[in-house]
Scaffold this motif. Sequence first.
Motif, PDB file in Angstrom:
ATOM      1  N   ALA A 118       0.836  -1.206   0.000  1.00  0.00           N
ATOM      2  CA  ALA A 118       0.000   0.000   0.000  1.00  0.00           C
ATOM      3  C   ALA A 118       0.869   1.253   0.000  1.00  0.00           C
ATOM      4  N   SER A 119       1.971   1.228   0.749  1.00  0.00           N
ATOM      5  CA  SER A 119       2.887   2.381   0.775  1.00  0.00           C
ATOM      6  C   SER A 119       3.511   2.599  -0.605  1.00  0.00           C
ATOM      7  N   PHE A 120       3.939   1.510  -1.232  1.00  0.00           N
ATOM      8  CA  PHE A 120       4.514   1.635  -2.576  1.00  0.00           C
ATOM      9  C   PHE A 120       3.462   2.121  -3.573  1.00  0.00           C
ATOM     10  N   ASP A 121       2.254   1.622  -3.466  1.00  0.00           N
ATOM     11  CA  ASP A 121       1.179   2.066  -4.358  1.00  0.00           C
ATOM     12  C   ASP A 121       0.914   3.556  -4.195  1.00  0.00           C
ATOM     13  N   ARG A 122       0.863   4.004  -2.932  1.00  0.00           N
ATOM     14  CA  ARG A 122       0.627   5.424  -2.670  1.00  0.00           C
ATOM     15  C   ARG A 122       1.776   6.273  -3.234  1.00  0.00           C
ATOM     16  N   ASP A 159      12.610   9.633   0.078  1.00  0.00           N
ATOM     17  CA  ASP A 159      12.809   9.240   1.476  1.00  0.00           C
ATOM     18  C   ASP A 159      11.814   8.163   1.897  1.00  0.00           C
ATOM     19  N   GLU A 160      10.576   8.299   1.438  1.00  0.00           N
ATOM     20  CA  GLU A 160       9.558   7.307   1.781  1.00  0.00           C
ATOM     21  C   GLU A 160       9.892   5.941   1.200  1.00  0.00           C
ATOM     22  N   VAL A 161      10.352   5.907  -0.034  1.00  0.00           N
ATOM     23  CA  VAL A 161      10.708   4.632  -0.665  1.00  0.00           C
ATOM     24  C   VAL A 161      11.878   3.985   0.076  1.00  0.00           C
ATOM     25  N   ALA A 167      11.970  -1.188   5.856  1.00  0.00           N
ATOM     26  CA  ALA A 167      10.948  -1.969   6.559  1.00  0.00           C
ATOM     27  C   ALA A 167      10.763  -3.333   5.898  1.00  0.00           C
ATOM     28  N   LEU A 168      10.792  -3.366   4.579  1.00  0.00           N
ATOM     29  CA  LEU A 168      10.636  -4.617   3.845  1.00  0.00           C
ATOM     30  C   LEU A 168      11.803  -5.560   4.125  1.00  0.00           C
ATOM     31  N   VAL A 169      13.014  -5.030   4.102  1.00  0.00           N
ATOM     32  CA  VAL A 169      14.200  -5.857   4.380  1.00  0.00           C
ATOM     33  C   VAL A 169      14.127  -6.421   5.797  1.00  0.00           C
ATOM     34  N   ALA A 170      13.750  -5.578   6.772  1.00  0.00           N
ATOM     35  CA  ALA A 170      13.629  -6.041   8.162  1.00  0.00           C
ATOM     36  C   ALA A 170      12.543  -7.103   8.284  1.00  0.00           C
ATOM     37  N   LEU A 171      11.431  -6.888   7.622  1.00  0.00           N
ATOM     38  CA  LEU A 171      10.319  -7.825   7.655  1.00  0.00           C
ATOM     39  C   LEU A 171      10.733  -9.183   7.088  1.00  0.00           C
TER      40      LEU A 171
END
Length: 193
Positions: A118-122, A159-161, A167-171
């Motif tokens: 959703a973050s990437f889509d936004r 910055d958001e990306v 977050a994706l790498v940590a997840l």
Amino acid sequence: MCQAGDAPMKKLKAQQRDQIFRLLRQGASQADIARDFGVHRSTVSRLERRRIALTDESRAGPSVSVRISEKELLEMEEAARRLKFRNRSEFLRAVIRAALSFPELDEGVSTELSAVKASFDRAGGNLNQVARNMSASMKRLGRAEPSAKELAQIYALHDEVIEVRRALVALLGRSQKRSDVLSRMIAEGCDAL
């Protein structure tokens, strides 16, 4: 309502069954649905059981049976408990995925991945808006001249990306830990746990 000896209840059409399924998902009571559709409550109850079974089957897929010794069962249940699996099936699916090198994503990881998507889509939508504005600038001026606001949006998106990527790498790292434990268990036997 029909009582014993009354005429048989009317047969529901597919569209009516779909409406009942929708109402059940929304939390309507079986009694209210039965009254509204002119059917017996047991009919609605049967449809509810069918809806749940169909949902479970679509999630569960085919079933596999295997015989194991009492000792193997106890060790499997202990390993599943230590690794915090909800049940044997969840544990066995994870072991199979680890043995076959499938990615193993639990429900929490799937939920977090949906949030990342959703973050990437936004961010993609915002970037498309900036690109449209720059394209309009290109048509008007013959060159792309981003405004200060558009530049700020581009930097904020950058910055958001980066944050979403972290977050994706940590997840994925967290989800990999349990998979690694299962892989070690398979390679070394249950004593590795």
